[in-house]
Design an enzyme around this catalytic site. Structure first.
Site, PDB file in Angstrom:
ATOM      1  N   LYS A 149       0.816  -1.222   0.000  1.00 16.08           N
ATOM      2  CA  LYS A 149       0.000   0.000   0.000  1.00 16.08           C
ATOM      3  C   LYS A 149       0.845   1.265   0.000  1.00 16.08           C
ATOM      4  CE  LYS A 149      -4.385  -1.620   1.715  1.00 16.08           C
ATOM      5  NZ  LYS A 149      -5.423  -1.515   2.736  1.00 16.08           N
ATOM      6  N   LYS A 178     -10.757  -3.905  -4.302  1.00 13.23           N
ATOM      7  CA  LYS A 178     -11.517  -2.676  -4.579  1.00 13.23           C
ATOM      8  C   LYS A 178     -10.628  -1.611  -5.194  1.00 13.23           C
ATOM      9  CE  LYS A 178     -12.125  -2.661   0.406  1.00 13.23           C
ATOM     10  NZ  LYS A 178     -13.134  -2.757   1.438  1.00 13.23           N
ATOM     11  N   LYS A 221      -5.286 -10.751  -6.784  1.00 14.97           N
ATOM     12  CA  LYS A 221      -6.463 -10.807  -5.924  1.00 14.97           C
ATOM     13  C   LYS A 221      -7.555  -9.848  -6.419  1.00 14.97           C
ATOM     14  CE  LYS A 221      -6.193  -8.371  -2.129  1.00 14.97           C
ATOM     15  NZ  LYS A 221      -5.974  -7.773  -0.818  1.00 14.97           N
TER      16      LYS A 221
HETATM   17  P1  TYM Z   1     -10.952  -5.457   3.975  1.00 14.79           P
HETATM   18  O1  TYM Z   1     -11.952  -4.403   4.287  1.00 14.79           O
HETATM   19  O2  TYM Z   1      -9.924  -5.181   2.935  1.00 14.79           O
HETATM   20  O3  TYM Z   1     -11.695  -6.778   3.510  1.00 14.79           O
HETATM   21  C1  TYM Z   1     -12.777  -7.307   4.260  1.00 14.79           C
HETATM   22  C2  TYM Z   1     -12.701  -8.828   4.251  1.00 14.79           C
HETATM   23  O4  TYM Z   1     -12.759  -9.315   2.908  1.00 14.79           O
HETATM   24  C3  TYM Z   1     -11.686 -10.226   2.682  1.00 14.79           C
HETATM   25  N1  TYM Z   1     -11.270 -10.135   1.275  1.00 14.79           N
HETATM   26  C4  TYM Z   1     -11.198 -11.192   0.443  1.00 14.79           C
HETATM   27  N2  TYM Z   1     -11.460 -12.489   0.634  1.00 14.79           N
HETATM   28  C5  TYM Z   1     -11.296 -13.311  -0.433  1.00 14.79           C
HETATM   29  N3  TYM Z   1     -10.890 -12.889  -1.657  1.00 14.79           N
HETATM   30  C6  TYM Z   1     -10.594 -11.585  -1.892  1.00 14.79           C
HETATM   31  N4  TYM Z   1     -10.208 -11.173  -3.099  1.00 14.79           N
HETATM   32  C7  TYM Z   1     -10.744 -10.667  -0.800  1.00 14.79           C
HETATM   33  N5  TYM Z   1     -10.571  -9.322  -0.672  1.00 14.79           N
HETATM   34  C8  TYM Z   1     -10.879  -9.019   0.603  1.00 14.79           C
HETATM   35  C9  TYM Z   1     -10.589  -9.743   3.622  1.00 14.79           C
HETATM   36  O5  TYM Z   1      -9.639 -10.758   3.871  1.00 14.79           O
HETATM   37  C10 TYM Z   1     -11.384  -9.354   4.844  1.00 14.79           C
HETATM   38  O6  TYM Z   1     -11.670 -10.512   5.627  1.00 14.79           O
HETATM   39  N6  TYM Z   1      -7.713  -5.269   7.774  1.00 14.79           N
HETATM   40  C11 TYM Z   1      -9.024  -5.751   7.372  1.00 14.79           C
HETATM   41  C12 TYM Z   1     -10.163  -5.209   8.210  1.00 14.79           C
HETATM   42  C13 TYM Z   1     -10.018  -5.382   9.680  1.00 14.79           C
HETATM   43  C14 TYM Z   1     -10.212  -6.587  10.409  1.00 14.79           C
HETATM   44  C15 TYM Z   1     -10.011  -6.229  11.785  1.00 14.79           C
HETATM   45  C16 TYM Z   1     -10.513  -7.894  10.053  1.00 14.79           C
HETATM   46  C17 TYM Z   1      -9.723  -4.418  10.576  1.00 14.79           C
HETATM   47  N7  TYM Z   1      -9.719  -4.912  11.849  1.00 14.79           N
HETATM   48  C18 TYM Z   1     -10.103  -7.192  12.784  1.00 14.79           C
HETATM   49  C19 TYM Z   1     -10.612  -8.846  11.055  1.00 14.79           C
HETATM   50  C20 TYM Z   1     -10.412  -8.492  12.413  1.00 14.79           C
HETATM   51  C21 TYM Z   1      -9.265  -5.296   5.943  1.00 14.79           C
HETATM   52  O7  TYM Z   1      -8.718  -4.329   5.485  1.00 14.79           O
HETATM   53  O8  TYM Z   1     -10.245  -5.988   5.311  1.00 14.79           O
END
Ligand code: TYM
Length: 355
Positions: A115, A220, A217
């Site tokens: 990032k 967004k 992957k």
């Molecule tokens: P974020 O908002 O990027 O994504 C949310 C969830 O979606 C999953 N994900 C995917 N799974 C499968 N294939 C993909 N292409 C894909 N893209 C995204 C992510 O793995 C995630 O589960 N850091 C985290 C948010 C967060 C969090 C937490 C998660 C903040 N605090 C505490 C768990 C526990 C994030 O940016 O997810």
């Protein structure tokens, strides 16, 4: 506090469109875990300001992710649904974890490197420290299980490292206050306050890939909207994106092993299996040997059948802003009450003077 109840926590950022990867890798699994777990699902708005501080539509995007949770079937009465910034204990515990985690640990985080890109000096301190806030999100509730997609694996390992170091550094205080529970660290039995959280990176689609490039992957931030299916896409858009999805010229293999080295074919079969709640081998036994020109319309039909009702429900729920805001407010109050119980003990362990 001498037991740790099994508890699920997970979070989703309110930045940009939610896509099929978020749904299959995370939200769909959040729904499934509700039946036999106590769950807390959080819209992590404070994480979203680490890359871009000014978001004119942050509040609306927070509501949209909440609407997606509810439309997918998360029950905000039985479980807790809220947005992170309502519960100041997350930021408080994150600060404490900033003092537990080591620079070297955070320097290894691949997501930061990706990032921040080439201009690391110009990345926000928040982006660098992002994983300590994530650890705080989880451990403010002493959550034991965290369902996420594969891309979050390293952050969850860091969460365990932070819990372990805290437990170890404060082992005497934890014993003195009698607030520890027994847990296994490898072969060793230790007395700790924070659990060593288990990542739940499972289900058929922990890593959904881009529709334009099966080695990347689905994300967004991909500039091409054709690379992903957004949860708000209408039926025609979903069908068009699947029609245009990159594939190779060969027909589908007759065995699952034949998907190796064919990332685009593997991704589409995986998406089909996850949406249909079946296995990849079941999909291959139906479609093996057939051309993508047969498979893609079937996948489009299935995706529309599964996603259109969620999109419609999201639109309906988003239209009732007072309802969504009410859920977040009540969820925030419940979450804060839980987090404060944990923080009271954490402050005592450290020796921060509070009444
Ligand atoms: P974020 O908002 O990027 O994504 C949310 C969830 O979606 C999953 N994900 C995917 N799974 C499968 N294939 C993909 N292409 C894909 N893209 C995204 C992510 O793995 C995630 O589960 N850091 C985290 C948010 C967060 C969090 C937490 C998660 C903040 N605090 C505490 C768990 C526990 C994030 O940016 O997810």
């Amino acid at each position: 506090m001498n037991t740790i109840q099994p508890r699920v926590f997970s979070g989703v950022q309110p930045t940009g469109n939610l896509h099929l990867g978020n749904y299959l890798g995370a939200i769909k699994r959040f729904v499934a875990l509700q039946d036999d777990h106590d769950c807390i699902y959080c819209v992590v708005d404070m994480h979203s300001i680490t890359v871009q501080m000014v978001h004119e539509d942050l509040a609306d995007q927070t509501r949209e992710v909440t609407a997606a949770f509810l439309a997918a079937g998360i029950d905000p009465e039985k479980h807790i649904v809220f947005n992170q910034s309502r519960v100041p204990q997350h930021a408080e515990l994150a600060w404490i974890f900033n003092c537990v985690a080591r620079m070297g640990w955070l320097n290894r985080m691949t997501q930061f490197k990706e990032k921040a890109g080439k201009d690391r000096e110009n990345a926000s301190v928040g982006l660098f420290a992002y994983p300590t806030l994530m650890a705080a999100d989880i451990l403010a509730y002493r959550a034991t299980h965290v369902p996420v997609g594969d891309d979050q694996k390293q952050h969850l390992e860091l969460t365990r490292d932070i819990a372990q170091k805290f437990n170890n550094d404060f082992s005497d205080r934890i014993a003195e206050l009698g607030v520890g529970v027994e847990m296994m660290v490898g072969e060793e039995k230790v007395n700790g306050f924070f659990p060593l959280t288990e990542p739940l990176i499972e289900g058929p689609a922990p890593r959904v890939m881009s529709l334009r490039d099966g080695t990347k992957k689905m994300s967004k931030s991909d500039p091409s909207d054709l690379s992903r299916i957004n949860l708000t896409d209408d039926a025609d858009t979903i069908a068009k994106k699947i029609r245009k999805a990159k594939t190779d010229p060969a027909p589908l293999p007759s065995e699952v092993e034949g998907l190796k080295e064919r990332p685009e074919a593997e991704n589409l079969v995986t998406i089909f299996a996850a949406l249909a709640e079946t296995s990849r081998s079941a999909v291959i036994s139906d479609f093996g040997g057939r051309q993508f020109s047969d498979f893609k319309p079937a996948l489009a039909e299935l995706a529309v059948e599964k996603l259109a009702p969620i999109a419609a429900e999201m639109r309906r729920i988003s239209g009732d802003r007072a309802y969504v805001d009410g859920i977040l407010k009540r969820g925030g109050e419940r979450a804060e009450a839980e987090a404060e119980q944990v923080m009271k003990v954490a402050r005592k362990i450290i020796g921060l003077l509070r009444d």
